[in-house]
Design a protein around this motif. Sequence first.
Motif, PDB file in Angstrom:
ATOM      1  N   LEU A  42       1.921 -23.502 -20.217  1.00  0.00           N
ATOM      2  CA  LEU A  42       3.125 -22.917 -19.644  1.00  0.00           C
ATOM      3  C   LEU A  42       4.311 -22.945 -20.590  1.00  0.00           C
ATOM      4  CD1 LEU A  42       2.950 -24.300 -15.988  1.00  0.00           C
ATOM      5  CD2 LEU A  42       2.051 -22.146 -16.896  1.00  0.00           C
ATOM      6  N   GLN A  43       4.359 -23.911 -21.471  1.00  0.00           N
ATOM      7  CA  GLN A  43       5.483 -24.035 -22.394  1.00  0.00           C
ATOM      8  C   GLN A  43       5.423 -23.018 -23.530  1.00  0.00           C
ATOM      9  OE1 GLN A  43       7.883 -26.091 -21.497  1.00  0.00           O
ATOM     10  NE2 GLN A  43       6.631 -26.732 -19.779  1.00  0.00           N
ATOM     11  N   LYS A  44       4.311 -22.379 -23.697  1.00  0.00           N
ATOM     12  CA  LYS A  44       4.092 -21.476 -24.820  1.00  0.00           C
ATOM     13  C   LYS A  44       4.685 -20.076 -24.604  1.00  0.00           C
ATOM     14  CE  LYS A  44       0.245 -19.499 -27.428  1.00  0.00           C
ATOM     15  NZ  LYS A  44      -1.201 -19.359 -27.489  1.00  0.00           N
ATOM     16  N   TYR A  45       5.050 -19.761 -23.380  1.00  0.00           N
ATOM     17  CA  TYR A  45       5.410 -18.389 -23.030  1.00  0.00           C
ATOM     18  C   TYR A  45       6.849 -18.248 -22.551  1.00  0.00           C
ATOM     19  CZ  TYR A  45       0.349 -17.719 -23.024  1.00  0.00           C
ATOM     20  OH  TYR A  45      -0.973 -17.666 -23.392  1.00  0.00           O
ATOM     21  N   ILE A  93       9.698 -19.089  -9.979  1.00  0.00           N
ATOM     22  CA  ILE A  93      10.785 -19.720 -10.731  1.00  0.00           C
ATOM     23  C   ILE A  93      10.831 -21.213 -10.441  1.00  0.00           C
ATOM     24  CG2 ILE A  93      13.303 -19.874 -10.926  1.00  0.00           C
ATOM     25  CD1 ILE A  93      13.287 -16.775 -10.451  1.00  0.00           C
ATOM     26  N   LYS A  94      10.717 -21.576  -9.186  1.00  0.00           N
ATOM     27  CA  LYS A  94      10.740 -22.995  -8.807  1.00  0.00           C
ATOM     28  C   LYS A  94       9.583 -23.744  -9.467  1.00  0.00           C
ATOM     29  CE  LYS A  94      10.574 -26.051  -4.806  1.00  0.00           C
ATOM     30  NZ  LYS A  94      10.495 -26.132  -3.347  1.00  0.00           N
ATOM     31  N   VAL A 121       9.626 -25.378 -17.786  1.00  0.00           N
ATOM     32  CA  VAL A 121       9.796 -24.107 -18.483  1.00  0.00           C
ATOM     33  C   VAL A 121      11.256 -23.671 -18.392  1.00  0.00           C
ATOM     34  CG1 VAL A 121       9.134 -21.667 -18.495  1.00  0.00           C
ATOM     35  CG2 VAL A 121       7.406 -23.419 -18.030  1.00  0.00           C
ATOM     36  N   GLU A 122      11.803 -23.212 -19.523  1.00  0.00           N
ATOM     37  CA  GLU A 122      13.182 -22.755 -19.549  1.00  0.00           C
ATOM     38  C   GLU A 122      13.324 -21.251 -19.752  1.00  0.00           C
ATOM     39  OE1 GLU A 122      15.383 -25.025 -22.372  1.00  0.00           O
ATOM     40  OE2 GLU A 122      14.787 -26.929 -21.501  1.00  0.00           O
ATOM     41  N   SER A 123      12.331 -20.612 -20.339  1.00  0.00           N
ATOM     42  CA  SER A 123      12.429 -19.185 -20.685  1.00  0.00           C
ATOM     43  C   SER A 123      11.915 -18.326 -19.537  1.00  0.00           C
ATOM     44  CB  SER A 123      11.630 -18.899 -21.953  1.00  0.00           C
ATOM     45  OG  SER A 123      12.137 -19.656 -23.017  1.00  0.00           O
ATOM     46  N   ILE A 124      12.758 -18.161 -18.516  1.00  0.00           N
ATOM     47  CA  ILE A 124      12.392 -17.397 -17.322  1.00  0.00           C
ATOM     48  C   ILE A 124      13.425 -16.293 -17.134  1.00  0.00           C
ATOM     49  CG2 ILE A 124      11.878 -17.508 -14.863  1.00  0.00           C
ATOM     50  CD1 ILE A 124      11.664 -20.593 -15.242  1.00  0.00           C
TER      51      ILE A 124
END
Length: 69
Positions: free
Chosen positions: A38-41, A56-57, A64-67
Amino acid sequence: YEDFFNIDKIIVVENTKENSPYVKGRVTDILQSGKYDLQKYDYYLCGHPNMTQSVIKYLRNSGVESIYW
């Protein structure tokens, strides 16, 4: 552009017809499957507000921050 930017596009539909090219289920099911780091995208979401808020939740709770939506 998908190859140039290294984009994985996954279309998830809760109720698909037989032989559908789309992934059956919910987006959170795919994210929880463990198939993806999940952190890769970066995540670009569109769809019903209830679905996007649920995803998002889940992503935020997973760090994850890149949403984007």
